[in-house]
Design an enzyme around this catalytic site. Structure first.
Site, short mmCIF file in Angstrom:
data_model
loop_
_atom_site.label_atom_id
_atom_site.label_comp_id
_atom_site.label_asym_id
_atom_site.label_seq_id
_atom_site.Cartn_x
_atom_site.Cartn_y
_atom_site.Cartn_z
CD GLU A 100 -11.33 5.71 7.51
OE1 GLU A 100 -11.11 6.94 7.54
OE2 GLU A 100 -11.08 4.95 8.46
CG HIS A 169 -1.65 11.15 5.44
ND1 HIS A 169 -0.76 10.73 6.39
CD2 HIS A 169 -2.82 11.35 6.08
CE1 HIS A 169 -1.35 10.69 7.58
NE2 HIS A 169 -2.62 11.05 7.42
#
Length: 377
Positions: A100, A169
């Site tokens: 990322e 998450h």
């Protein structure tokens, strides 16, 4: 990671039929400007609304491209980018490694040079790997360059809890990113929101954090012919009154809007008329819409699934106290997620997230309907 995503999606992902072809078969044409958007013409999933917005903006502007993990060959981890690689090629639909920080940084650099990247995070929890680029490189550049450098980039992907994916998450990052000057933070609920706000985000000259919800991707919402028009775009910073009411104002965003609407229906059976505000935009926040509603209802309940401390609801409370405190007839009620990392177990996960009944009880407290008769006497 591909195997994990494939296992999660299983057979639930519906096959995407190209939107424009579907519209032609259905006979839809461009709408007249100013027509009421509430006239439902068809049902559209949030996933397909996002896909169509990406498709149309890429077709209209060759500077728009998308990048992220599995956005191309796999058609998107959640199938939001389905069909785009075949149509626009690998130069504009770029699969990236699992890094990322790497691909977010590349995206910011591309935006510096005038391109319009749309960077997908498989979940915004993973955007923490790239927060230096989002905050220090993207958000602050326009200010630090005295307006000479614009950064037209969109960071998008699922935010908040899905189902059974635990703390790493499931976190809601709306308050995190909304606290930073230089960013715009959008939180769509319906297909109309998803389509209109994503098109606005891609066209905007500033960096935009676009927080979707995984559990809403497959949800269908009625949309009008106006919403399906390629020129349709929603203004950034404007909330929507999803349901008008006169007894209590309930503000919410993303998936919680649906919960608030369910709560309003339950409250109506007890004679409580709730006004539901879909914030749509967390930064900028539509303060005028909130203040106007509270002045009418004299009560406020804020709903979010993020942590309660320093949350979006806390900011809304501060706005109301500063701007229209004298209109309040009851203390402000805040509904938020539990102040704990998200549990994995389904029963504990439910306890950690706001539920419809939590909103109902808060609204009744605000309307003094939950006071026992003995105490009232």
């Amino acid at each position: 990671m591909s195997a994990v995503v494939r296992q999660r999606l299983g057979g639930k992902t519906r096959v995407f039929s190209h939107l424009r072809q579907a519209l032609q078969r259905a006979g839809f044409t461009a709408s007249v400007a100013g027509k009421n958007n509430s006239t439902a013409a068809k049902e559209l999933t949030v996933r397909d609304a996002l896909n169509s917005a990406l498709d149309e903006e890429m077709a209209a502007d060759p500077k728009v491209f998308i990048m992220g993990e599995e956005v191309g060959e796999y058609q998107g981890a959640y199938k939001v980018s389905r069909g785009l690689l075949e149509k626009y090629g690998p130069d504009r639909v770029r699969d990236t490694p699992i890094t990322e920080a790497g691909f977010a940084g590349i995206g910011v650099g591309a935006a510096y040079y005038g391109l319009r990247p749309v960077v997908e995070f498989m979940t915004f929890n993973f955007s923490m790997q790239a927060i230096d680029h989002i905050i220090n490189s993207a958000a602050k550049s326009n200010y630090m360059s005295a307006g000479q450098l614009s950064v037209p980039i969109v960071f998008r992907g699922p935010n908040g809890a899905a189902a059974g994916v635990a703390a790493q998450h499931s976190q809601c990052y709306s308050a995190w990113y909304a606290s930073c000057p230089g960013l715009k933070v959008l939180t769509p609920y319906s297909s109309e929101d998803a389509r209109g706000l994503l098109k606005a985000a891609i066209r905007d000259p500033d960096p935009v954090v676009f927080l979707e919800n995984e559990l809403l991707y497959g949800e269908s919402f009625p949309v009008s012919a106006d919403v399906l028009d390629s020129n349709f775009c929603l203004p950034i910073g404007k909330a929507k009154i999803e349901r008008e009411g006169k007894h209590v104002t309930i503000t919410s965003f993303s998936k919680m809007v649906g919960y608030a609407l369910q709560a309003a229906e339950i409250l109506s059976r007890d004679g409580i008329s709730a006004e539901i505000i879909n914030l749509r935009s967390i930064r900028p926040l539509d303060r005028d819409a909130i203040i106007s509603s509270v002045k009418k209802t004299n009560r406020l309940v804020t709903v979010e699934e993020g942590f309660p401390q320093h949350g979006v609801g806390a900011e809304i409370c501060a706005v109301v106290v500063e701007e229209c405190f004298e209109y309040l007839d009851a203390p402000v009620e805040r509904i938020a997620g539990a102040d704990v990392p998200m549990p994995y177990a389904a029963n504990l996960e439910k306890l950690a997230l706001p539920q419809v009944e939590d909103i109902v009880r808060a609204a009744k407290r605000a309307c003094y309907r939950s006071v026992p008769l003995a105490a009232a006497a």
